[in-house]
Scaffold this motif. Structure first.
Motif, PDB file in Angstrom:
ATOM      1  N   LEU A 317      74.270 -79.630 -69.168  1.00  0.00           N
ATOM      2  CA  LEU A 317      73.436 -78.509 -69.595  1.00  0.00           C
ATOM      3  C   LEU A 317      72.134 -78.415 -68.813  1.00  0.00           C
ATOM      4  CD1 LEU A 317      73.934 -78.692 -73.468  1.00  0.00           C
ATOM      5  CD2 LEU A 317      75.216 -77.365 -71.773  1.00  0.00           C
ATOM      6  N   THR A 318      71.691 -79.531 -68.239  1.00  0.00           N
ATOM      7  CA  THR A 318      70.429 -79.521 -67.493  1.00  0.00           C
ATOM      8  C   THR A 318      70.525 -78.710 -66.201  1.00  0.00           C
ATOM      9  OG1 THR A 318      71.020 -81.589 -66.362  1.00  0.00           O
ATOM     10  CG2 THR A 318      69.779 -81.776 -68.419  1.00  0.00           C
ATOM     11  N   VAL A 319      71.750 -78.434 -65.744  1.00  0.00           N
ATOM     12  CA  VAL A 319      71.913 -77.685 -64.495  1.00  0.00           C
ATOM     13  C   VAL A 319      72.680 -76.377 -64.744  1.00  0.00           C
ATOM     14  CG1 VAL A 319      71.773 -79.716 -63.022  1.00  0.00           C
ATOM     15  CG2 VAL A 319      74.004 -79.009 -63.903  1.00  0.00           C
ATOM     16  N   GLU A 320      72.707 -75.908 -65.992  1.00  0.00           N
ATOM     17  CA  GLU A 320      73.441 -74.679 -66.285  1.00  0.00           C
ATOM     18  C   GLU A 320      72.642 -73.446 -65.889  1.00  0.00           C
ATOM     19  OE1 GLU A 320      76.163 -72.551 -69.724  1.00  0.00           O
ATOM     20  OE2 GLU A 320      74.849 -74.201 -70.306  1.00  0.00           O
ATOM     21  N   ASP A 321      73.345 -72.436 -65.398  1.00  0.00           N
ATOM     22  CA  ASP A 321      72.774 -71.131 -65.086  1.00  0.00           C
ATOM     23  C   ASP A 321      72.898 -70.255 -66.324  1.00  0.00           C
ATOM     24  OD1 ASP A 321      72.141 -68.615 -64.179  1.00  0.00           O
ATOM     25  OD2 ASP A 321      73.802 -68.466 -62.748  1.00  0.00           O
ATOM     26  N   PRO A 322      71.818 -70.023 -67.066  1.00  0.00           N
ATOM     27  CA  PRO A 322      71.937 -69.287 -68.328  1.00  0.00           C
ATOM     28  C   PRO A 322      72.250 -67.807 -68.151  1.00  0.00           C
ATOM     29  CG  PRO A 322      69.633 -69.711 -67.822  1.00  0.00           C
ATOM     30  CD  PRO A 322      70.430 -70.444 -66.788  1.00  0.00           C
ATOM     31  N   LYS A 323      72.096 -67.282 -66.934  1.00  0.00           N
ATOM     32  CA  LYS A 323      72.308 -65.854 -66.700  1.00  0.00           C
ATOM     33  C   LYS A 323      73.741 -65.513 -66.306  1.00  0.00           C
ATOM     34  CE  LYS A 323      67.512 -65.246 -65.120  1.00  0.00           C
ATOM     35  NZ  LYS A 323      66.654 -64.801 -63.972  1.00  0.00           N
ATOM     36  N   TYR A 324      74.566 -66.515 -66.061  1.00  0.00           N
ATOM     37  CA  TYR A 324      75.884 -66.251 -65.488  1.00  0.00           C
ATOM     38  C   TYR A 324      76.749 -65.379 -66.395  1.00  0.00           C
ATOM     39  CZ  TYR A 324      80.381 -67.091 -63.186  1.00  0.00           C
ATOM     40  OH  TYR A 324      81.581 -66.932 -62.541  1.00  0.00           O
ATOM     41  N   ALA A 325      76.673 -65.588 -67.694  1.00  0.00           N
ATOM     42  CA  ALA A 325      77.518 -64.817 -68.619  1.00  0.00           C
ATOM     43  C   ALA A 325      77.235 -63.329 -68.525  1.00  0.00           C
ATOM     44  CB  ALA A 325      77.319 -65.307 -70.047  1.00  0.00           C
ATOM     45  N   TYR A 326      76.028 -62.936 -68.045  1.00  0.00           N
ATOM     46  CA  TYR A 326      75.647 -61.523 -67.963  1.00  0.00           C
ATOM     47  C   TYR A 326      75.718 -60.997 -66.526  1.00  0.00           C
ATOM     48  CZ  TYR A 326      73.786 -63.065 -72.428  1.00  0.00           C
ATOM     49  OH  TYR A 326      73.646 -63.619 -73.682  1.00  0.00           O
ATOM     50  N   SER A 327      76.277 -61.805 -65.622  1.00  0.00           N
ATOM     51  CA  SER A 327      76.235 -61.436 -64.207  1.00  0.00           C
ATOM     52  C   SER A 327      77.237 -60.347 -63.843  1.00  0.00           C
ATOM     53  CB  SER A 327      76.472 -62.673 -63.333  1.00  0.00           C
ATOM     54  OG  SER A 327      77.726 -63.269 -63.608  1.00  0.00           O
ATOM     55  N   TRP A 328      78.099 -59.921 -64.789  1.00  0.00           N
ATOM     56  CA  TRP A 328      79.000 -58.801 -64.533  1.00  0.00           C
ATOM     57  C   TRP A 328      78.366 -57.454 -64.869  1.00  0.00           C
ATOM     58  CZ3 TRP A 328      80.810 -63.624 -65.215  1.00  0.00           C
ATOM     59  CH2 TRP A 328      81.873 -64.036 -64.413  1.00  0.00           C
ATOM     60  N   LEU A 329      77.184 -57.459 -65.489  1.00  0.00           N
ATOM     61  CA  LEU A 329      76.514 -56.214 -65.793  1.00  0.00           C
ATOM     62  C   LEU A 329      76.006 -55.587 -64.497  1.00  0.00           C
ATOM     63  CD1 LEU A 329      74.448 -57.314 -68.928  1.00  0.00           C
ATOM     64  CD2 LEU A 329      76.602 -56.031 -68.881  1.00  0.00           C
ATOM     65  N   PRO A 330      76.169 -54.289 -64.301  1.00  0.00           N
ATOM     66  CA  PRO A 330      75.759 -53.672 -63.038  1.00  0.00           C
ATOM     67  C   PRO A 330      74.291 -53.917 -62.696  1.00  0.00           C
ATOM     68  CG  PRO A 330      77.114 -52.155 -64.314  1.00  0.00           C
ATOM     69  CD  PRO A 330      76.843 -53.339 -65.199  1.00  0.00           C
ATOM     70  N   GLU A 331      73.406 -53.900 -63.701  1.00  0.00           N
ATOM     71  CA  GLU A 331      71.982 -54.075 -63.423  1.00  0.00           C
ATOM     72  C   GLU A 331      71.662 -55.461 -62.880  1.00  0.00           C
ATOM     73  OE1 GLU A 331      72.501 -54.122 -68.004  1.00  0.00           O
ATOM     74  OE2 GLU A 331      73.308 -53.062 -66.274  1.00  0.00           O
ATOM     75  N   ALA A 332      72.560 -56.436 -63.099  1.00  0.00           N
ATOM     76  CA  ALA A 332      72.317 -57.780 -62.590  1.00  0.00           C
ATOM     77  C   ALA A 332      72.427 -57.840 -61.077  1.00  0.00           C
ATOM     78  CB  ALA A 332      73.306 -58.769 -63.213  1.00  0.00           C
ATOM     79  N   HIS A 333      73.003 -56.812 -60.459  1.00  0.00           N
ATOM     80  CA  HIS A 333      73.221 -56.818 -59.013  1.00  0.00           C
ATOM     81  C   HIS A 333      72.446 -55.715 -58.307  1.00  0.00           C
ATOM     82  CE1 HIS A 333      76.439 -59.784 -59.436  1.00  0.00           C
ATOM     83  NE2 HIS A 333      76.734 -59.136 -60.546  1.00  0.00           N
ATOM     84  N   GLN A 334      71.521 -55.084 -59.041  1.00  0.00           N
ATOM     85  CA  GLN A 334      70.676 -54.071 -58.425  1.00  0.00           C
ATOM     86  C   GLN A 334      69.525 -54.748 -57.692  1.00  0.00           C
ATOM     87  OE1 GLN A 334      69.538 -51.444 -61.597  1.00  0.00           O
ATOM     88  NE2 GLN A 334      71.583 -50.517 -61.773  1.00  0.00           N
ATOM     89  N   SER A 335      69.233 -54.297 -56.501  1.00  0.00           N
ATOM     90  CA  SER A 335      68.139 -54.868 -55.719  1.00  0.00           C
ATOM     91  C   SER A 335      66.835 -54.186 -56.041  1.00  0.00           C
ATOM     92  CB  SER A 335      68.459 -54.754 -54.219  1.00  0.00           C
ATOM     93  OG  SER A 335      68.661 -53.411 -53.871  1.00  0.00           O
TER      94      SER A 335
END
Length: 335
Positions: A317-335
């Motif tokens: 858990l100390t190296v978990e990426d907490p945002k990964y579960a939401y990385s399929w949302l389109p806004e997560a990939h907007q620059s």
């Protein structure tokens, strides 16, 4: 003999069902190949660890409940056992059968290994071999790709030699008055061996080939697959990135070795992702369209699919990426 502390792994309750990503490269180096193992996840069939040993083992080790596979990501050295010495290199799967007495002697360089610890035996998939035990012609690897121990060193020293045996959830420490590798010859079909992932010949096709074509080993309750550089689908209307899908019978774990994984963003070298059964997964936004017209991939990854749900170790858990579960949302990939 002496019983050492329990080997029990502290697992975290699952919580909401979600896809997970761990920056396993950030797990610190230390210890030897056994003491330095950091558990990532597991179940009653298999446990996955990351190991970054900084020293040689000054004792020998024996797993009495199942086979071990050490995937060597970084580093070189020697796997020493009663069957002799076997040099290892990056990309090697070191397959160590149950009951083998061994230790790892790393060279003086950076070491990184994914450890797959089975409760039971790990074998080539049955569809790759005939009833005589020979590899068939359609297999993605064959006998010539398997490296057995290449030097048998006879030992007859007297003294005090430590062997640690893992069984029933504990380590037991034994002290011998003679060298535990006092073997002058051996015969049979059970011995540790190395198979390098670069010798895995990929199976490709005009349309997308499903993950079983990447299978390398078969274990009790899980499979191990190798994703290697290969041609993409070559049908004129094919889209190379795999479609969205659900693993209805398994949890999928990917260990990213090298290259640019075509369907993922935000993944780093030595990252680990977990896609549990029950919810679909697929390419990140933009990667599906971005794959059109590409002819090949240079990705290198190890996949472990388990047929029982995986539990996540608290040490991961100390190296978990907490945002990964939401990385399929389109806004997560907007620059």
């Amino acid at each position: 003999m002496e019983q050492l502390p329990s080997w029990a792994i502290d697992y975290k309750p699952q919580g909401p069902l979600r896809h997970r990503h761990f920056f396993a490269a950030e797990i610190p180096a230390g210890g030897d190949a056994i003491e330095g193992r950091v558990p990532l996840m597991g179940n009653s069939d298999v446990v996955l660890y990351l190991s970054r040993p900084t020293k040689a083992m000054d004792y020998w080790y024996r797993h009495s409940s199942g086979d071990d596979v050490l995937f060597v990501h970084d580093g070189t050295g020697v796997l020493e056992s009663q069957f002799g010495s076997l040099r290892y290199h990056p990309g090697d799967y070191l397959v160590i059968p149950t009951g083998v007495t061994w230790r790892l002697l790393p060279d003086d360089n950076e070491q990184r290994m994914l450890v797959i610890e089975a409760i039971g035996h790990i074998e080539p998939p049955k569809r790759y071999i005939n009833r005589y035990g020979q590899f068939l012609e359609h297999s993605p690897y064959c006998e010539r790709d398997i490296r057995p121990p290449d030097e048998l060193v006879a030992h007859d020293e007297k003294g005090e030699f430590e062997v640690r045996v893992k069984s029933r959830g504990y380590l037991t420490r034994f002290l011998y008055d003679h060298h535990p590798l006092d073997v002058v010859g051996w015969d049979g079909h059970l011995w540790p061996f190395a198979f390098n992932i670069e010798n895995f010949e990929p199976i490709t096709g005009r349309v997308h080939q499903p993950p079983p074509v990447h299978q390398t080993f078969d274990g009790p309750g899980f499979v191990v697959c190798s994703f290697v550089p290969r041609l993409f689908d070559y049908h004129p209307q094919s889209i190379p990135a795999p479609y969205n899908h659900s693993n209805v019978d398994s949890d999928e774990v990917l260990y990213y070795v090298e290259g640019d994984f075509m369907s993922r963003k935000g993944i780093k070298r030595a990252s680990v992702t977990v896609h549990p059964n029950g919810i679909p997964h697929g390419p990140h936004p933009g990667t599906y369209e971005g794959s059109i017209g590409k002819e090949r991939t240079e990705e290198l990854a190890v996949m472990v699919d388990t047929f029982r749900p995986l539990l996540i170790a608290k040490s991961a858990l100390t190296v978990e990426d907490p945002k990964y579960a939401y990385s399929w949302l389109p806004e997560a990939h907007q620059s």
